[in-house]
Design an enzyme around this catalytic site. Sequence first.
Site, PDB file in Angstrom:
ATOM      1  N   TYR A 120      -7.922  -6.165   2.118  1.00 27.63           N
ATOM      2  CA  TYR A 120      -8.515  -7.420   1.655  1.00 27.63           C
ATOM      3  C   TYR A 120      -9.581  -7.930   2.624  1.00 27.63           C
ATOM      4  CZ  TYR A 120      -4.735  -7.673  -1.809  1.00 27.63           C
ATOM      5  OH  TYR A 120      -3.884  -7.407  -2.842  1.00 27.63           O
ATOM      6  N   ASP A 150       5.488   3.326  -3.801  1.00 24.17           N
ATOM      7  CA  ASP A 150       5.811   3.608  -5.207  1.00 24.17           C
ATOM      8  C   ASP A 150       7.323   3.643  -5.398  1.00 24.17           C
ATOM      9  OD1 ASP A 150       5.484   5.741  -3.483  1.00 24.17           O
ATOM     10  OD2 ASP A 150       4.832   7.160  -5.008  1.00 24.17           O
ATOM     11  N   ASP A 154       5.394 -10.441  -5.541  1.00 18.59           N
ATOM     12  CA  ASP A 154       5.465 -10.983  -6.908  1.00 18.59           C
ATOM     13  C   ASP A 154       6.566 -10.290  -7.706  1.00 18.59           C
ATOM     14  OD1 ASP A 154       3.489 -12.774  -6.465  1.00 18.59           O
ATOM     15  OD2 ASP A 154       2.208 -12.130  -8.116  1.00 18.59           O
ATOM     16  N   ASP A 175       1.357  -8.116  -1.337  1.00 16.72           N
ATOM     17  CA  ASP A 175       0.883  -8.985  -2.420  1.00 16.72           C
ATOM     18  C   ASP A 175       1.604  -8.593  -3.720  1.00 16.72           C
ATOM     19  OD1 ASP A 175      -0.590 -10.693  -3.955  1.00 16.72           O
ATOM     20  OD2 ASP A 175      -2.514  -9.682  -3.683  1.00 16.72           O
ATOM     21  N   LYS A 223       2.441   4.052   2.572  1.00 19.42           N
ATOM     22  CA  LYS A 223       2.092   5.215   1.744  1.00 19.42           C
ATOM     23  C   LYS A 223       1.664   6.318   2.708  1.00 19.42           C
ATOM     24  CE  LYS A 223       1.366   7.033  -2.332  1.00 19.42           C
ATOM     25  NZ  LYS A 223       2.509   7.491  -3.137  1.00 19.42           N
TER      26      LYS A 223
END
Length: 361
Positions: free
Chosen positions: A142, A223, A251, A247, A191
């Site tokens: 980001y 994943d 959620d 992020d 990852k």
Amino acid sequence: MEKNIMILPGDGIGPEIINETVKILDYISFKYNLNIIYEYGDIGGIAIDKYGTPLKDDTLEKCKNSDAVLLGAVGGPKWDTTEPGKPRPEDALLKVRKELGLFANLRPVKIYKPLISTSTLKEEVLEGVDILVLRELTGGIYFGDRNRSSDEKGEYAFDTEKYYRFEIERIAKLGFKTARLRNKKVTSVDKANILESSRLWREAVNEIHKEFEDIELNHMYVDNASMQLIRNPKQFDVILTSNMFGDILSDETAMISGSIGLLPSASLREDSLGMYEPIHGSAPDIAGQGKANPVAQILSLAMLLRYSLNFISQADIIEKAVNNVLEKGYRTADIFYDKKNKLVSTSEMGNLVLNEIKSLN
Ligand code: NAD
């Protein structure tokens, strides 16, 4: 020693839910002689209306000089604009986080037994779930280089995931310290089978773990983590992860609980200064109607007491009181699914939690 809190109610339901929370803060502070001093400031749309900017410099300065910031929510249709150069309420949030150097975001998700049926997952999968997602907030993709260009194959765009070792080390430290206050387990999500930045992440987390041998550490690919959160969320205690993965996973984790009005959050830096706020927004559709659920805001105060002021037992009492009130069947409109329960307003819910706290002393 005196502790200073800056309170920023903001817009929409912010002032209503802050009101209920301050009743509790006043009581706890008086009862336990905590010597907490607080001051109010404007943030978001209300500050734009009054001063033409969503966050005045002197308000920011007061936040910097406080021990913690308690925020309601900002924004609303009145200030929605895409016009370049026009101030937006949300700019204030990014500014506080940046100026205060808040590099870590903590989102705890607990399943309240009486509300278990509001989740889309099965009861037996949910019972006992108590997860904290710890997301790195100021680095990674980001904030990395991004651009658009074109070559012989056509137009392209790129974003860059870049992490410094020190950024990973400081969030890892916070992760292990936080786990010490909870169930002593950290799952670091990356990852590393593909990304070099994730391989550095894993290396740095392992290095810091040497200072925290009492904490169990495991690593999981992102994943797999997203699947495991739905399959068996009970296996997690602290989930430690990067900005983008956090992020998304925070959620997903929030939705396991089934209700947005119950979830608090914190943004912290190393020296314990933090900003505490509900994960929901300003809910302009219900503002001023006494329908807002103040629980996420009240639990944000509990987090503030726990993480910034180190008043652990008082934080425990607030959390227990919320649980008891829900167990007794009191519900604001957003979580009123079963007619057998008792529907209450924002201030009734605040008073119920306050009275429960009084009865727990
Ligand atoms: P929202 O979270 O404000 O509302 C989503 C839905 O949940 C609405 O139906 C709302 O009524 C309900 N809701 C939210 N909190 C509730 C509570 N405590 N009790 C009962 N019901 C609740 O999200 P949105 O509608 O997408 O955004 C509204 C405004 O809030 C926008 O201006 C947005 O930019 C802003 N926003 C601010 C923050 C923040 O201050 N951190 C975060 C998200 C959105």
